[in-house]
Design a protein around this motif. Structure first.
Motif, PDB file in Angstrom:
ATOM      1  N   VAL A 106       0.546  -1.180   0.027  1.00 10.00           N
ATOM      2  CA  VAL A 106      -0.192   0.354  -0.193  1.00 10.00           C
ATOM      3  C   VAL A 106       0.547   1.579   0.061  1.00 10.00           C
ATOM      4  CG1 VAL A 106      -1.707   1.753   1.776  1.00 10.00           C
ATOM      5  CG2 VAL A 106      -1.559  -1.519   0.953  1.00 10.00           C
ATOM      6  N   GLN A 131       1.299   4.167  -2.201  1.00 10.96           N
ATOM      7  CA  GLN A 131       0.922   5.887  -2.084  1.00 10.96           C
ATOM      8  C   GLN A 131       2.195   6.840  -2.815  1.00 10.96           C
ATOM      9  OE1 GLN A 131      -0.020   4.877   1.886  1.00 10.96           O
ATOM     10  NE2 GLN A 131      -2.100   5.256   1.354  1.00 10.96           N
ATOM     11  N   PRO A 175      -1.572 -11.659  -6.826  1.00  6.50           N
ATOM     12  CA  PRO A 175      -2.882 -11.442  -7.388  1.00  6.50           C
ATOM     13  C   PRO A 175      -3.659 -10.708  -6.652  1.00  6.50           C
ATOM     14  CG  PRO A 175      -2.743 -13.618  -7.159  1.00  6.50           C
ATOM     15  CD  PRO A 175      -1.843 -12.605  -6.117  1.00  6.50           C
ATOM     16  N   THR A 176      -4.126 -10.307  -5.421  1.00  3.43           N
ATOM     17  CA  THR A 176      -4.763  -9.281  -4.839  1.00  3.43           C
ATOM     18  C   THR A 176      -3.880  -8.045  -4.740  1.00  3.43           C
ATOM     19  OG1 THR A 176      -3.865  -9.667  -2.977  1.00  3.43           O
ATOM     20  CG2 THR A 176      -5.165 -11.233  -3.181  1.00  3.43           C
ATOM     21  N   TYR A 191      -2.398  -7.010  -7.018  1.00  2.00           N
ATOM     22  CA  TYR A 191      -2.752  -6.569  -8.855  1.00  2.00           C
ATOM     23  C   TYR A 191      -3.702  -6.304  -9.241  1.00  2.00           C
ATOM     24  CZ  TYR A 191      -5.699  -7.699 -13.119  1.00  2.00           C
ATOM     25  OH  TYR A 191      -5.644  -6.873 -14.041  1.00  2.00           O
ATOM     26  N   LEU A 192      -4.773  -6.363  -8.584  1.00  2.00           N
ATOM     27  CA  LEU A 192      -6.038  -5.636  -8.400  1.00  2.00           C
ATOM     28  C   LEU A 192      -6.310  -4.828  -7.672  1.00  2.00           C
ATOM     29  CD1 LEU A 192      -9.263  -8.363  -7.281  1.00  2.00           C
ATOM     30  CD2 LEU A 192      -8.460  -7.689  -9.699  1.00  2.00           C
ATOM     31  N   LEU A 193      -5.584  -4.389  -6.129  1.00  2.00           N
ATOM     32  CA  LEU A 193      -5.539  -3.015  -6.315  1.00  2.00           C
ATOM     33  C   LEU A 193      -5.133  -1.787  -6.680  1.00  2.00           C
ATOM     34  CD1 LEU A 193      -6.024  -1.253  -3.053  1.00  2.00           C
ATOM     35  CD2 LEU A 193      -3.485  -1.783  -3.101  1.00  2.00           C
ATOM     36  N   ASP A 226      -7.117  -1.217  -9.743  1.00  2.00           N
ATOM     37  CA  ASP A 226      -7.753  -0.230  -9.430  1.00  2.00           C
ATOM     38  C   ASP A 226      -7.060   1.131  -9.174  1.00  2.00           C
ATOM     39  OD1 ASP A 226     -10.079   0.968  -8.382  1.00  2.00           O
ATOM     40  OD2 ASP A 226      -9.789   0.971  -6.827  1.00  2.00           O
ATOM     41  N   TRP A 227      -5.729   1.494  -8.613  1.00  2.00           N
ATOM     42  CA  TRP A 227      -5.092   2.528  -8.645  1.00  2.00           C
ATOM     43  C   TRP A 227      -5.161   3.352  -9.704  1.00  2.00           C
ATOM     44  CZ3 TRP A 227      -3.700   2.721  -2.956  1.00  2.00           C
ATOM     45  CH2 TRP A 227      -2.478   4.282  -2.992  1.00  2.00           C
ATOM     46  N   ARG A 276      -8.468   4.214 -11.306  1.00  2.00           N
ATOM     47  CA  ARG A 276      -8.579   5.818 -10.647  1.00  2.00           C
ATOM     48  C   ARG A 276      -8.049   7.316 -11.117  1.00  2.00           C
ATOM     49  NH1 ARG A 276      -8.388   4.732  -4.423  1.00  2.00           N
ATOM     50  NH2 ARG A 276      -7.768   3.043  -4.957  1.00  2.00           N
ATOM     51  N   ARG A 303     -10.102   9.885 -12.556  1.00  2.00           N
ATOM     52  CA  ARG A 303     -10.007  12.032 -12.204  1.00  2.00           C
ATOM     53  C   ARG A 303      -8.787  12.633 -12.902  1.00  2.00           C
ATOM     54  NH1 ARG A 303      -7.150   8.716  -7.475  1.00  2.00           N
ATOM     55  NH2 ARG A 303      -4.722   9.649  -8.314  1.00  2.00           N
ATOM     56  N   PRO A 357      -6.640  -2.088 -19.321  1.00  2.00           N
ATOM     57  CA  PRO A 357      -6.252  -3.217 -18.526  1.00  2.00           C
ATOM     58  C   PRO A 357      -5.128  -3.833 -18.441  1.00  2.00           C
ATOM     59  CG  PRO A 357      -8.183  -3.550 -19.232  1.00  2.00           C
ATOM     60  CD  PRO A 357      -8.015  -2.665 -20.827  1.00  2.00           C
ATOM     61  N   THR A 358      -4.650  -4.618 -19.994  1.00  2.00           N
ATOM     62  CA  THR A 358      -2.965  -4.403 -20.102  1.00  2.00           C
ATOM     63  C   THR A 358      -1.998  -3.407 -19.246  1.00  2.00           C
ATOM     64  OG1 THR A 358      -3.206  -3.798 -21.695  1.00  2.00           O
ATOM     65  CG2 THR A 358      -3.188  -6.022 -21.138  1.00  2.00           C
ATOM     66  N   VAL A 408      -1.637  -2.743 -16.067  1.00  2.00           N
ATOM     67  CA  VAL A 408      -0.898  -3.356 -14.723  1.00  2.00           C
ATOM     68  C   VAL A 408      -1.137  -4.730 -15.069  1.00  2.00           C
ATOM     69  CG1 VAL A 408      -1.276  -4.139 -12.227  1.00  2.00           C
ATOM     70  CG2 VAL A 408      -2.114  -2.050 -13.218  1.00  2.00           C
ATOM     71  N   ARG A 409       0.130  -5.224 -14.988  1.00  2.00           N
ATOM     72  CA  ARG A 409       0.711  -6.908 -15.476  1.00  2.00           C
ATOM     73  C   ARG A 409       0.617  -8.241 -13.896  1.00  2.00           C
ATOM     74  NH1 ARG A 409       3.920  -5.841 -20.730  1.00  2.00           N
ATOM     75  NH2 ARG A 409       2.411  -4.350 -21.602  1.00  2.00           N
TER      76      ARG A 409
END
Lengths: 201, 249
Positions: B73, B77, B100-101, B103-105, B108-109, B112, B116, B125-126, B128-129
């Protein structure tokens, strides 16, 4: 309301309950905490499926553009889909799946780890290019003493290496202490709801 | 049980200290140590735009379920300003991860950041890999990206072990500028000889990313609380050492 308050409220409530369940092992806190952790594990499994699909998408994209590295992408897609089908149909205990694991994956990982040893050695050799000061000299000296000290026949160096472990352990604990404090405060910011990595609001 | 009570007391104390620092510094501009790695991140976007190259960000294997969750995290940031700028100019970095988790965050980051900037239609979507869940396979595959060409710089922020040297070695061989930071001791041992001091974040320095790239006072309050708690822990260690040497505890 739904974009701002609800996700933060859910994150804060779940975070607090799980934290309390870990610190205060009394019922019903422990059961609630375990249920939430189990839910998170299920979500984690779905995350794996989405990540797997992303892996396929990225490499199919590279294959379509047919540029450098396409052969690697072809191999990755072939092995990923093949293994997924095999495990999906026959389960992870199947003889063929175990054969792939023991004769392809394990040796492959071992080979990569042995390459890591070489790259670490190359990294170490760059010390004076990037640290032309006392710290670079100390780093190299410590590495040499530890390496030679690990040979049991060089008695005095072995003792010196053992003695050097004391300041090394102190330094390592200092780094870990700082990391632990950073981790606690980052977690608290999220639990307090003042920092939301899951949303913009 | 005593350990758990002590841990809970420490977390509560940390919460109180964070709240006090947060309230005290609400409207103040607090100065703190700057780390060149975070300053360089935004200028990397400019370089990438000039050269037409891609910024590669390796986020490592820090799962959101594990001990390294907060490291991951904090890494995101620290990258926030760079991702924002990249989204504004549509010079997106390629983020790679081995979990994998995470990757999802990370997806989304980045999404977003595009939203913005009102540029959501350009998000892909590619960007982030997910590469591989095994740390060594992840590092090896991330290293092959450098040899494929097109990468202008590599930033390694997150949780790794010694396998990070595969990525560093690839960037050195390809002549790609690289910088990074990590919290694990094994990876620090691998990064330290390869990076100059202004390219490296060691341990807790990684957690200052939010304060370095954002105006949000809570990040600076968090750093203040971290310094205060560190002094408290050091004093506690000294007191316990003296008391145990005297045979009192």
């Amino acid at each position: 309301m739904f974009k701002r308050v609800v996700p933060t409220a859910i994150a804060v409530a779940f975070g607090l309950l799980v934290l309390l369940g870990i610190f205060l092992p009394v019922e019903p806190l422990v059961s609630i905490s375990n249920i939430f952790i189990e839910w998170a594990m299920v979500l984690g499994a779905f995350a794996f499926i989405i990540a797997f699909l992303n892996l396929l998408r990225v490499h199919l994209d590279r294959l379509q553009k047919f540029r450098k590295g396409s052969i690697t992408s072809l191999l990755i897609v072939f092995s990923a889909v093949g293994t997924a089908i095999l495990v999906g149909f026959y389960g992870p205990e199947n003889e063929w799946v175990q054969h792939i694991f023991n004769n392809l994956l394990v040796p492959g990982q071992s080979a990569l780890l042995s390459i890591t040893v070489v790259t670490l050695l190359f990294s170490g050799m760059q010390i004076f290019r990037n640290h032309r000061d006392a710290s670079g000299f100390l780093f190299l000296l410590a590495v040499i003493i530890f390496l030679l000290g690990s040979v049991p026949y060089i008695g005095i160096l072995h003792d010196f290496a053992m003695a050097l472990q004391l300041p090394a352990t102190a330094g390592m604990r200092g780094v870990l202490l700082g990391v632990a404090l950073g981790t606690v405060l980052t977690g608290l910011r999220i639990i307090f709801g003042v920092d939301h990595p899951h949303s913009d609001e | 049980m005593l350990n758990q009570w002590l841990a809970l007391a420490f977390v509560l104390l940390a919460g109180i200290v964070l709240a006090i620092y947060g309230i005290r510094n609400r409207n103040k501009s607090v100065e703190f140590h700057k780390y060149p790695v975070f300053d360089a991140l935004s200028s990397e976007v400019g370089h990438a735009a000039e050269e037409g190259s891609i910024i590669h960000v390796a986020l490592g294997n820090g799962s959101l379920f594990g001990e390294a969750a907060m490291t991951s995290v904090a890494a995101l940031q620290g990258l926030d300003a760079m991702i924002d700028l990249a989204a504004a100019y549509d010079m997106p970095p390629v983020l790679t991860t081995g979990d994998p988790t995470l990757y999802l965050l990370a997806t989304d980051w980045v999404r977003r950041a595009y939203a913005r900037r009102g540029n959501l239609q350009r998000f892909r979507p590619t960007l982030v890999r997910f590469i591989a869940s095994n740390p060594v396979s992840y590092a090896a595959m991330a290293a092959t990206y450098m040899f494929d060409g097109g990468i202008g710089s590599t930033t390694m922020l997150g949780d790794y072990t010694q396998e990070i040297s595969l990525i560093v070695d690839a960037s050195v061989r390809c002549g790609i500028y690289s910088a990074g930071g990590t919290t694990s001791l094994q990876s620090l041992g691998a990064l330290y000889p390869s990076f100059k001091p202004d390219q490296l974040l060691m341990g807790e320095e990684l957690f200052s990313g939010g304060a370095a790239v954002s105006d949000n006072p809570i990040y600076k309050a968090s750093l203040g609380a971290q310094d205060f708690l560190r002094i408290l822990v050091v004093i506690s260690i000294l007191v316990v050492t003296v008391l145990s040497s005297l045979g009192i505890i």
